[in-house]
Each structure stands twice: as structure tokens, then as C-alpha cells.
Design an enzyme around this catalytic site. Structure first.
Site, mmCIF file in Angstrom:
data_model
loop_
_atom_site.group_PDB
_atom_site.id
_atom_site.type_symbol
_atom_site.label_atom_id
_atom_site.label_comp_id
_atom_site.label_asym_id
_atom_site.label_seq_id
_atom_site.Cartn_x
_atom_site.Cartn_y
_atom_site.Cartn_z
ATOM 1 N NE ARG A 65 -3.532 2.609 2.059
ATOM 2 C CZ ARG A 65 -4.498 2.962 2.869
ATOM 3 N NH1 ARG A 65 -4.811 2.218 3.887
ATOM 4 N NH2 ARG A 65 -5.161 4.058 2.654
ATOM 5 C CG ASP A 76 -11.944 1.254 5.198
ATOM 6 O OD1 ASP A 76 -10.832 1.721 5.510
ATOM 7 O OD2 ASP A 76 -12.621 1.676 4.241
ATOM 8 C CG ASP A 96 -8.606 1.611 2.076
ATOM 9 O OD1 ASP A 96 -7.968 1.702 3.132
ATOM 10 O OD2 ASP A 96 -9.572 2.346 1.789
ATOM 11 N NE ARG A 154 -7.169 4.839 -1.427
ATOM 12 C CZ ARG A 154 -6.986 5.511 -0.292
ATOM 13 N NH1 ARG A 154 -7.157 4.937 0.860
ATOM 14 N NH2 ARG A 154 -6.639 6.763 -0.323
#
Ligand code: ROI
Length: 161
Positions: free
Chosen positions: A82, A96, A94, A91
């Protein structure tokens, strides 16, 4: 505790990024995979001059503490190259943290439920695919959120490999 993770990539063969991330996450001590959604293609939210994203949601069972889970996911992101460039920019990977059981956290580095999830098609639809009956702290029933959320160009691509 059951946790939900949102995965996204729009650089360097995104489908491969998600496949590698899934394996890396499932291999962490203290984490086991419960479910993984289909892969979805979605136009970029934020800057429009970047490639489309591939997004998915993963359900895990974990006994890690919230901040342990956060640093573990940051480690997986970094391992998978990343590059943290501009905010809301392209990106390679990612991850989350969307939900942690029914916890509500408001820490400097970790807000749970994830602050943007209630309006993001690329989170809500994959999440509803694997857990349609969820009740989300602060935001209410997932089915109601989905009903209010336009697809915004989201398309199911394929089963996750
Ligand atoms: N847009 C989409 N469609 N999917 C993402 O995962 C995503 N992630 C981001 C930003 C740049 C906000 N846009 C996104 O971080």
C-alpha cells in the site's frame, strides 16, 4: 467477536490484491474467516481521475482487541504494497474495519462502526450479501440502509476466488 472488514483496491491487479489480502487475513493468529462476499466493481468515490475499484466485504471471528486488529490490518496493507499517497486517491489495498460485534468506538485512530459505511454502496451491498439481517449500531437495520442507498454504478463482478 464477529467483525466485518471492507476491502478495496484500484491499482496493480485489484482482484489479486483482494485475494492475497483475504489469505493473509485468514492466516493471522486469532482470526478465522466466516464469510467473504462476491467481488464488486465500483466507480471511484472521491477523485474521479483514478481507475475503478474492486471492493468486497469479509466477515471474521476474532479474539484480537480492537487496536490489535487495526494494527494487524495496517500490517497487511503495508505488506501488500500500500502506498499512502493523497487522501481519497488511488490505492493498491485498503482495509477498513466496518463493524466489531455491536461495539461503538470513537478513538483517535478507530471509529466503529466505520464513519462512511452507511452511505457507501460498495460497502452496504457486499455486506448485505453475506449478512442481510445485520442491525448496525448508530445506523439501524442494514436492509433499510441498502434500500436508501443508490447503486452508484456498483456492479457484481464475480465470486471471490
Ligand atoms: N471508491 C470506491 N468505489 N471504493 C473504495 O474502496 C474507495 N476507497 C477509497 C476512496 C478513495 C474514498 N474511494 C473509493 O478510499
Amino acid at each position: 467477536m464477529i467483525a466485518y472488514l471492507g476491502l478495496g483496491s484500484n491499482l496493480e491487479t485489484p482482484i489479486e490484491q483482494l485475494r492475497a489480502a483475504r489469505l493473509a487475513i485468514a492466516n493471522v493468529n486469532g482470526i478465522s474467516e466466516i464469510a467473504f462476499s462476491s467481488l464488486y466493481c465500483s466507480p471511484p468515490m472521491g477523485s474521479q481521475v483514478q481507475p475503478d475499484y474492486v471492493n468486497a466485504v469479509m466477515a471474521i471471528e476474532t479474539d484480537l482487541l480492537p487496536l490489535e486488529l487495526l494494527t494487524t490490518m495496517q500490517h497487511v496493507e503495508n505488506e501488500h504494497g500500500r502506498v499512502r499517497n493523497e487522501r481519497w486517491g488511488a490505492r493498491t489495498l485498503d482495509i477498513d474495519i466496518l463493524l466489531l460485534g455491536d461495539k461503538v468506538l470513537d478513538l483517535p485512530d478507530l471509529i466503529v462502526p466505520h464513519y462512511g459505511m452507511a452511505e457507501r454502496a460498495f460497502v452496504l451491498y457486499p455486506l448485505a450479501e453475506i449478512s442481510p439481517d445485520l442491525d448496525i449500531p448508530k445506523y439501524g437495520k442494514l436492509a433499510d440502509l441498502v434500500a436508501c442507498c443508490p447503486l452508484d454504478g456498483l456492479e457484481r463482478l464475480s465470486d471471490a476466488a
